[in-house]
Each structure stands twice: as C-alpha cells, then as structure tokens.
Design an enzyme around this catalytic site. Structure first.
Site, PDB file in Angstrom:
ATOM      1  N   GLY A  47       0.842  -1.202   0.000  1.00 37.03           N
ATOM      2  CA  GLY A  47       0.000   0.000   0.000  1.00 37.03           C
ATOM      3  C   GLY A  47       0.875   1.249   0.000  1.00 37.03           C
ATOM      4  O   GLY A  47       2.101   1.165   0.073  1.00 37.03           O
ATOM      5  N   GLN A  48       0.236   2.406  -0.083  1.00 41.67           N
ATOM      6  CA  GLN A  48       0.990   3.674  -0.115  1.00 41.67           C
ATOM      7  C   GLN A  48       1.894   3.782   1.106  1.00 41.67           C
ATOM      8  O   GLN A  48       3.088   4.036   1.009  1.00 41.67           O
ATOM      9  CB  GLN A  48       0.031   4.866  -0.056  1.00 41.67           C
ATOM     10  CG  GLN A  48      -0.920   5.014  -1.187  1.00 41.67           C
ATOM     11  CD  GLN A  48      -1.558   6.397  -1.118  1.00 41.67           C
ATOM     12  OE1 GLN A  48      -1.021   7.341  -1.670  1.00 41.67           O
ATOM     13  NE2 GLN A  48      -2.684   6.515  -0.438  1.00 41.67           N
ATOM     14  N   ASP A  88      -4.261 -13.039   2.646  1.00 36.89           N
ATOM     15  CA  ASP A  88      -5.521 -12.292   2.632  1.00 36.89           C
ATOM     16  C   ASP A  88      -6.030 -12.192   4.072  1.00 36.89           C
ATOM     17  O   ASP A  88      -6.209 -13.214   4.736  1.00 36.89           O
ATOM     18  CB  ASP A  88      -6.540 -13.030   1.752  1.00 36.89           C
ATOM     19  CG  ASP A  88      -7.803 -12.210   1.538  1.00 36.89           C
ATOM     20  OD1 ASP A  88      -8.177 -11.422   2.446  1.00 36.89           O
ATOM     21  OD2 ASP A  88      -8.420 -12.358   0.476  1.00 36.89           O
ATOM     22  N   ALA A 113      -5.443  -2.092   4.867  1.00 35.30           N
ATOM     23  CA  ALA A 113      -6.806  -1.645   5.160  1.00 35.30           C
ATOM     24  C   ALA A 113      -7.641  -1.776   3.901  1.00 35.30           C
ATOM     25  O   ALA A 113      -7.101  -1.772   2.787  1.00 35.30           O
ATOM     26  CB  ALA A 113      -6.806  -0.176   5.609  1.00 35.30           C
ATOM     27  N   THR A 149      -9.588   0.362   1.791  1.00 39.55           N
ATOM     28  CA  THR A 149      -9.629   1.828   1.705  1.00 39.55           C
ATOM     29  C   THR A 149     -10.528   2.358   0.574  1.00 39.55           C
ATOM     30  O   THR A 149     -10.516   3.557   0.307  1.00 39.55           O
ATOM     31  CB  THR A 149      -8.207   2.403   1.515  1.00 39.55           C
ATOM     32  OG1 THR A 149      -7.617   1.767   0.377  1.00 39.55           O
ATOM     33  CG2 THR A 149      -7.335   2.199   2.731  1.00 39.55           C
ATOM     34  N   TYR A 173     -16.934   2.851   5.309  1.00 42.22           N
ATOM     35  CA  TYR A 173     -15.478   2.804   5.548  1.00 42.22           C
ATOM     36  C   TYR A 173     -15.159   3.365   6.933  1.00 42.22           C
ATOM     37  O   TYR A 173     -14.462   2.725   7.728  1.00 42.22           O
ATOM     38  CB  TYR A 173     -14.762   3.604   4.446  1.00 42.22           C
ATOM     39  CG  TYR A 173     -13.314   3.912   4.745  1.00 42.22           C
ATOM     40  CD1 TYR A 173     -12.334   2.924   4.705  1.00 42.22           C
ATOM     41  CD2 TYR A 173     -12.917   5.218   5.069  1.00 42.22           C
ATOM     42  CE1 TYR A 173     -11.003   3.225   4.980  1.00 42.22           C
ATOM     43  CE2 TYR A 173     -11.593   5.523   5.338  1.00 42.22           C
ATOM     44  CZ  TYR A 173     -10.637   4.521   5.303  1.00 42.22           C
ATOM     45  OH  TYR A 173      -9.330   4.822   5.590  1.00 42.22           O
ATOM     46  N   LYS A 228     -13.567   1.412  10.181  1.00 41.04           N
ATOM     47  CA  LYS A 228     -12.313   1.835  10.816  1.00 41.04           C
ATOM     48  C   LYS A 228     -12.546   2.139  12.303  1.00 41.04           C
ATOM     49  O   LYS A 228     -11.712   1.815  13.146  1.00 41.04           O
ATOM     50  CB  LYS A 228     -11.740   3.060  10.099  1.00 41.04           C
ATOM     51  CG  LYS A 228     -11.264   2.825   8.682  1.00 41.04           C
ATOM     52  CD  LYS A 228     -10.084   1.880   8.550  1.00 41.04           C
ATOM     53  CE  LYS A 228      -8.794   2.455   9.055  1.00 41.04           C
ATOM     54  NZ  LYS A 228      -7.648   1.527   8.811  1.00 41.04           N
TER      55      LYS A 228
END
Ligand SMILES: NC(=O)c1ccc[n+]([C@@H]2O[C@H](COP(=O)([O-])OP(=O)(O)OC[C@H]3O[C@@H](n4cnc5c(N)ncnc54)[C@H](OP(=O)(O)O)[C@@H]3O)[C@@H](O)[C@H]2O)c1
Length: 290
Positions: free
Chosen positions: A10-11, A35, A59, A61, A124, A128
């Site tokens: 991810g980023q 997974d 996450a 996202t 979302y 979270k």
C-alpha cells in the site's frame, strides 16, 4: 527487533518497509501472500514469527465501494486488526495500527482532537472506528494513529491523479468544501519508525489514540492548486483553469465529512516529534520524483 508489517504494497506500507529496515528484521507481507479475511492464516503467520512489533498498514480503503462491500470492509478494518491486537497482547508486542479522519462527521468546525466523539458518515469510517474500538477493548501495548488524506507519488493517489488530469483536461473541477490534512506517506512512515525508537516501556506508558497528519489543513481545491504549482513538469500541463466546486456537484456513493482536519498536538508533545507543514512536505515529495 523483529517487526511484522502487514500491507507492504500500500501507499504507507511501501514507505514503512523502507523506513523500518534499519530498526531490525522486517517481515513484510502483502495482500497477495496473505488475505486478511483468512484469520487462521494470519494467526499462524504471527505465531510463526513471534515479532516484538506488529504494524498494520493494510486496510480496505475503497471508500465508495465499501458502501456495497460492508462485510469485507469490516473483516479487513475491524476483525483482522482485532485479532492482531489479541496476538500482540499475548506476545507482549507493540501493535501499531492506522485509522482515519473519516471516523468524524466533519461538523465540529475546527480540527479534531483525540477525545472528540466520532460519528462516521460512511461504511469505511464505521469499519475503521469498529477496528479502533476492538483494539482498545483488547488492550495491550497499542498505538492507533489516525491520519488523513494520505498520498504518495509512486501509487495511485489524489496527487498523481491531479497531475494526470492536468495533462488531459483544459479545465479541472475540484471540490472546495472538503477540508483535511494532506499527509505524505513518506513522512508518516518516518514518524512511525521514530516512535519505535522510544522503546516498549515508553510506548506502553503512552498507549492510545493519536492524530498524526500533515501540519495545517486545506480544501481539496487548495491542495490541487498547490500540486499544479509545484509540478516539476508543469510545462506538460494543458489545464488552463482550475475551478472550485461543491460536493453536491460531485455526488459519490459514500458521504464524506466536510471538515475532518486533525489536531496533532498530542502526538507532537508526547513523542517530541515535529510534523512538517503539508505544503513543505508536498514540495519535497514532488522534488523526490522529478
Ligand atoms: N489513503 C488515505 O487517504 C487515508 C486517509 C486516512 C487514513 N488512512 C489509513 O492509513 C492506512 C494506510 O492507508 P494507505 O493509503 O496506505 O492504503 P492503501 O494504499 O489502500 O493500502 C492498503 C493495503 O491493504 C491491502 N489490503 C486490502 N485488503 C486486504 C486484504 N483483504 N488482505 C490483505 N491486505 C489487504 C491492500 O492490498 P490491495 O491493494 O491488493 O487490495 C493495500 O496494499 C490505512 O489504515 C488507512 O485506513 C488512509
């Protein structure tokens, strides 16, 4: 120090993978290898490695898609982190998890502090928030770092999209009534690694929720304007006009908070760390890829 990092592609995960390397052995894993819907495999993975630190940068996202994929969003953003927290507690490991400004409804009118009451507007944000709550319930040595508007230049992000749109469209329309803190993934990863240098005892004493994001806040429109200004290859832009529009002109499946900027004072004072101004960080990010 042995660190297990989830979400390595991810980023944020990518930056963390780089930043954490000097701290010890980093066992990084991505979606393809594991997974997080498979809790049995996840538990076996953690038990196999017995890390001193677990960092969850993974996450679900996809904010709009989550409206249709509620179960999946909760599985990845709440059930999996809940089990990570349980295993971290059992192993007496530090657990670092990331959450979002989207746990807030954006009606406060000033930057949110950690004690403000969450009230997510979309699935979302709900998933979270559920993740935060389960981690807090489990206890142990945990940090929940709420951040906002994360971008990187080497993944698909708001910044890379604006740069792309500017090469394809004479006119760009960007919402001016959503406000947050643009946060460079690289800075967030660096701060996370600095937190770890404080050690287990310090983190244990200061466990809890923290807001960590780029200093200052902006509308998406102001952010886009700055991106166009700092673009190192601005000569490639074809955009002649950047126009501010309202969220109602751009309906999306998920509702988003209008003003979800985060106040990061608690983080700065607890860990004695500076957060770079969002414009300065953006300038550095642009230089790095040019
Ligand atoms: N991006 C933002 O603007 C923003 C704002 C506030 C807070 N945050 C929080 O900051 C943290 C890092 O976000 P980010 O921007 O780095 O997110 P990201 O780029 O979307 O990365 C998330 C990673 O999680 C992986 N993942 C998703 N579902 C998974 C599953 N079922 N099993 C295993 N891995 C799975 C994704 O893999 P695939 O891509 O292969 O699915 C992806 O590599 C997250 O906690 C996020 O909620 C982000």
């Amino acid at each position: 120090m042995k660190i297990v990092l989830f979400g390595k592609n991810g980023q944020l995960g990518r930056e963390l993978h780089r930043e954490l390397a000097p701290l010890g052995e980093v066992v990084a894993v991505g979606h393809q290898e594991l997974d997080l819907q498979d809790l049995v495999a996840m538990e076996a993975f953690i038990r196999l490695h017995k890390p001193q630190v677990i960092i969850n940068a993974s996450a679900y996202t996809a904010v709009d898609r989550a409206e249709q994929e509620q179960e999946l969003a909760f599985q990845v953003n709440s059930h999996a982190p809940g089990l990570m927290a349980e295993l971290a507690r059992e192993l007496n490991s530090v657990f670092i998890h990331f959450s979002t400004d989207y746990v807030f409804d954006g009606t406060l009118g000033m930057p949110y502090v950690e004690t403000d009451i969450p009230n997510p507007l979309n699935v979302y944000g709900m998933s979270k928030l559920a993740g935060e709550q389960v981690i807090q319930k489990v206890g142990g040595v945990y940090l929940i770092l709420r951040t906002s508007w994360v971008y990187s230049l080497d993944s698909d992000s708001f910044v890379t999209r604006v740069l792309e749109w500017a090469r394809e469209n004479l006119e760009l329309r960007v919402v001016a009534d959503q406000i947050g803190n643009p946060t460079w993934a690289c800075v967030l990863a660096e701060l996370t690694s600095k937190i770890l240098t404080h050690g287990h005892g310090f983190i244990s004493k200061n466990k809890g929720v923290y807001h960590v994001a780029g200093d200052g806040f902006a509308s998406r429109y102001a952010w886009a304007k700055e991106i166009l200004k700092l673009d190192p290859k601005a000569y490639e832009q074809v955009t002649k006009e950047l126009l501010p529009v309202t969220t109602t002109e751009f309906p999306t499946p998920a509702r988003r908070p209008f003003f979800s900027a985060l106040n990061c004072a608690k983080f700065k004072s607890t860990f004695d760390l500076e957060l770079p101004d969002w414009k300065r960080a953006l300038r550095l990010a642009m230089v790095e890829v040019s």
